[in-house]
Each structure stands twice: as C-alpha cells, then as structure tokens.
Design a protein around this motif. Structure first.
Motif, PDB file in Angstrom:
ATOM      1  N   GLN A 160       0.614  -1.279   0.042  1.00  0.00           N
ATOM      2  CA  GLN A 160      -0.162  -0.560   0.015  1.00  0.00           C
ATOM      3  C   GLN A 160       0.372   1.411   0.095  1.00  0.00           C
ATOM      4  OE1 GLN A 160      -4.095  -0.284   2.278  1.00  0.00           O
ATOM      5  NE2 GLN A 160      -3.089  -1.922   2.846  1.00  0.00           N
ATOM      6  N   GLN A 161       2.299   1.124   0.211  1.00  0.00           N
ATOM      7  CA  GLN A 161       2.746   2.475   0.051  1.00  0.00           C
ATOM      8  C   GLN A 161       2.721   2.764  -1.043  1.00  0.00           C
ATOM      9  OE1 GLN A 161       3.536   2.724   3.420  1.00  0.00           O
ATOM     10  NE2 GLN A 161       5.682   4.093   2.243  1.00  0.00           N
ATOM     11  N   SER A 162       2.965   3.806  -1.285  1.00  0.00           N
ATOM     12  CA  SER A 162       3.526   4.748  -2.805  1.00  0.00           C
ATOM     13  C   SER A 162       4.578   5.276  -3.537  1.00  0.00           C
ATOM     14  CB  SER A 162       1.736   5.385  -2.950  1.00  0.00           C
ATOM     15  OG  SER A 162       2.819   6.345  -4.170  1.00  0.00           O
ATOM     16  N   PRO A 163       5.359   4.564  -3.672  1.00  0.00           N
ATOM     17  CA  PRO A 163       5.423   3.465  -4.585  1.00  0.00           C
ATOM     18  C   PRO A 163       5.429   2.223  -3.525  1.00  0.00           C
ATOM     19  CG  PRO A 163       8.007   4.757  -4.741  1.00  0.00           C
ATOM     20  CD  PRO A 163       6.936   5.448  -3.560  1.00  0.00           C
ATOM     21  N   PRO A 164       5.096   1.124  -3.846  1.00  0.00           N
ATOM     22  CA  PRO A 164       5.433  -0.023  -3.345  1.00  0.00           C
ATOM     23  C   PRO A 164       7.087  -0.200  -2.603  1.00  0.00           C
ATOM     24  CG  PRO A 164       3.490  -0.304  -5.055  1.00  0.00           C
ATOM     25  CD  PRO A 164       4.647   1.039  -5.531  1.00  0.00           C
ATOM     26  N   VAL A 165       6.859  -1.150  -1.544  1.00  0.00           N
ATOM     27  CA  VAL A 165       7.519  -1.711  -0.390  1.00  0.00           C
ATOM     28  C   VAL A 165       7.378  -3.360  -0.592  1.00  0.00           C
ATOM     29  CG1 VAL A 165       9.642  -1.652   1.417  1.00  0.00           C
ATOM     30  CG2 VAL A 165       8.520   0.714   0.419  1.00  0.00           C
ATOM     31  N   THR A 166       9.116  -4.091  -1.029  1.00  0.00           N
ATOM     32  CA  THR A 166       8.569  -5.377  -0.683  1.00  0.00           C
ATOM     33  C   THR A 166       9.522  -5.435   0.579  1.00  0.00           C
ATOM     34  OG1 THR A 166       9.190  -5.414  -3.111  1.00  0.00           O
ATOM     35  CG2 THR A 166       9.952  -7.729  -1.281  1.00  0.00           C
ATOM     36  N   THR A 167       8.818  -6.137   1.352  1.00  0.00           N
ATOM     37  CA  THR A 167       8.690  -5.624   3.307  1.00  0.00           C
ATOM     38  C   THR A 167       8.195  -7.283   4.208  1.00  0.00           C
ATOM     39  OG1 THR A 167       8.757  -4.937   5.090  1.00  0.00           O
ATOM     40  CG2 THR A 167       6.704  -4.516   3.407  1.00  0.00           C
ATOM     41  N   THR A 183      11.187   3.155   8.810  1.00  0.00           N
ATOM     42  CA  THR A 183      12.156   2.333   8.621  1.00  0.00           C
ATOM     43  C   THR A 183      13.238   3.792   8.007  1.00  0.00           C
ATOM     44  OG1 THR A 183      12.158   1.257   7.606  1.00  0.00           O
ATOM     45  CG2 THR A 183      10.853   0.815   9.350  1.00  0.00           C
ATOM     46  N   ALA A 184      14.792   3.657   8.422  1.00  0.00           N
ATOM     47  CA  ALA A 184      15.988   3.280   8.541  1.00  0.00           C
ATOM     48  C   ALA A 184      15.932   3.267   6.891  1.00  0.00           C
ATOM     49  CB  ALA A 184      17.055   3.154   8.785  1.00  0.00           C
ATOM     50  N   ALA A 185      15.614   2.164   6.657  1.00  0.00           N
ATOM     51  CA  ALA A 185      15.994   1.616   5.146  1.00  0.00           C
ATOM     52  C   ALA A 185      14.142   2.467   4.179  1.00  0.00           C
ATOM     53  CB  ALA A 185      16.151   0.356   5.272  1.00  0.00           C
ATOM     54  N   ASN A 186      13.707   2.875   4.796  1.00  0.00           N
ATOM     55  CA  ASN A 186      12.658   2.840   4.033  1.00  0.00           C
ATOM     56  C   ASN A 186      11.455   4.024   4.756  1.00  0.00           C
ATOM     57  OD1 ASN A 186      11.434   0.778   2.047  1.00  0.00           O
ATOM     58  ND2 ASN A 186      12.332  -0.370   3.957  1.00  0.00           N
ATOM     59  N   LYS A 187      12.630   5.622   3.992  1.00  0.00           N
ATOM     60  CA  LYS A 187      12.493   6.997   4.706  1.00  0.00           C
ATOM     61  C   LYS A 187      10.911   7.615   5.143  1.00  0.00           C
ATOM     62  CE  LYS A 187      17.252   7.937   4.853  1.00  0.00           C
ATOM     63  NZ  LYS A 187      17.135   7.098   6.072  1.00  0.00           N
ATOM     64  N   ASP A 188      10.286   6.565   3.631  1.00  0.00           N
ATOM     65  CA  ASP A 188       9.060   7.152   3.078  1.00  0.00           C
ATOM     66  C   ASP A 188       8.646   6.968   3.616  1.00  0.00           C
ATOM     67  OD1 ASP A 188       9.872   8.990   1.928  1.00  0.00           O
ATOM     68  OD2 ASP A 188      10.387   8.678  -0.390  1.00  0.00           O
TER      69      ASP A 188
END
Length: 118
Positions: A9-16, A99-104
């Motif tokens: 649901q992130q924009s853009p999507p994140v693989t996590t 998170t630090a790896a995914n600041k957005d």
C-alpha cells in the motif's frame, strides 16, 4: 475504524515482510480519536509513525497526527478538528510506519470504517 498495514500500500510499493493492524475508536462528542497499532517484521526499528492525510489509497499526503511512541503496540489519542473528522469519516487518512531503510514509509494502511457490530 481499522487499517491493515503492508508494503504493497506504500506509494511506491515496498517489498517487506513487515505487516500490521490498526484499530481506532472515535468519540464523536469529544472528537477524540484513540488508536492501537500493532506491527511486526519491519526491516529495522520504526523511526517514525504517523496518520497522514487527506489522501485516497495510493496517494501520498503529509503527516497530520504524529505518534509519540513507536514501539509496537503504538497506543495513543488525539483530539481532531472538524476538518480532520470529515477527512477521517471520508476514508482519507492512512497510517504509515517509517524505518531507516524506508524513509518514506515501509508499511501503510488506509483507515476505513469497521463494519458495525450487530
């Protein structure tokens, strides 16, 4: 109100592997929104978490309500303005955990009205 959080649901999507759930209660008389956000599997510790809006699914918006505590479960409450109440009820808010790896933001979920209890 409730939200299911994940990376898609992130924009853009994140693989996590991160995922989460959020439940909200809203006191219409006091305009007080309370939340309980649980999450797990993030790439690292949460660096920030907020309610963002107004935005539809897939759209991004600025934070409107920051969460003071970041450790799961995140619990808290805030008093909303009339405009915020309108946006909340229209489904225009989302929860985002950064998170630090995914600041957005690593996981996100749109806040939707839960089905009324019978």
């Amino acid at each position: 109100f409730k939200a299911t959080l994940d990376g898609s649901q992130q924009s853009p999507p994140v693989t996590t592997k991160g995922k989460g759930t959020a439940t909200f209660t809203f006191d219409t008389a006091k305009k007080k929104l309370s939340w309980n956000v649980k999450y797990s599997g993030l790439s690292g510790p949460a660096t920030a978490a907020h309610i963002h809006g107004p935005a539809a699914k897939g759209e991004n918006a600025d934070p409107v309500i920051p969460f003071k505590k970041l450790k799961s479960p995140i619990k808290g409450s805030a008093t909303l303005t009339d405009t915020q109440v309108t946006d909340l009820e229209a489904g225009k808010y989302y929860v985002n955990i950064h998170t630090a790896a995914n600041k957005d933001g690593e996981i996100r979920g749109q806040i939707e009205k839960a089905a009324a209890a019978m």
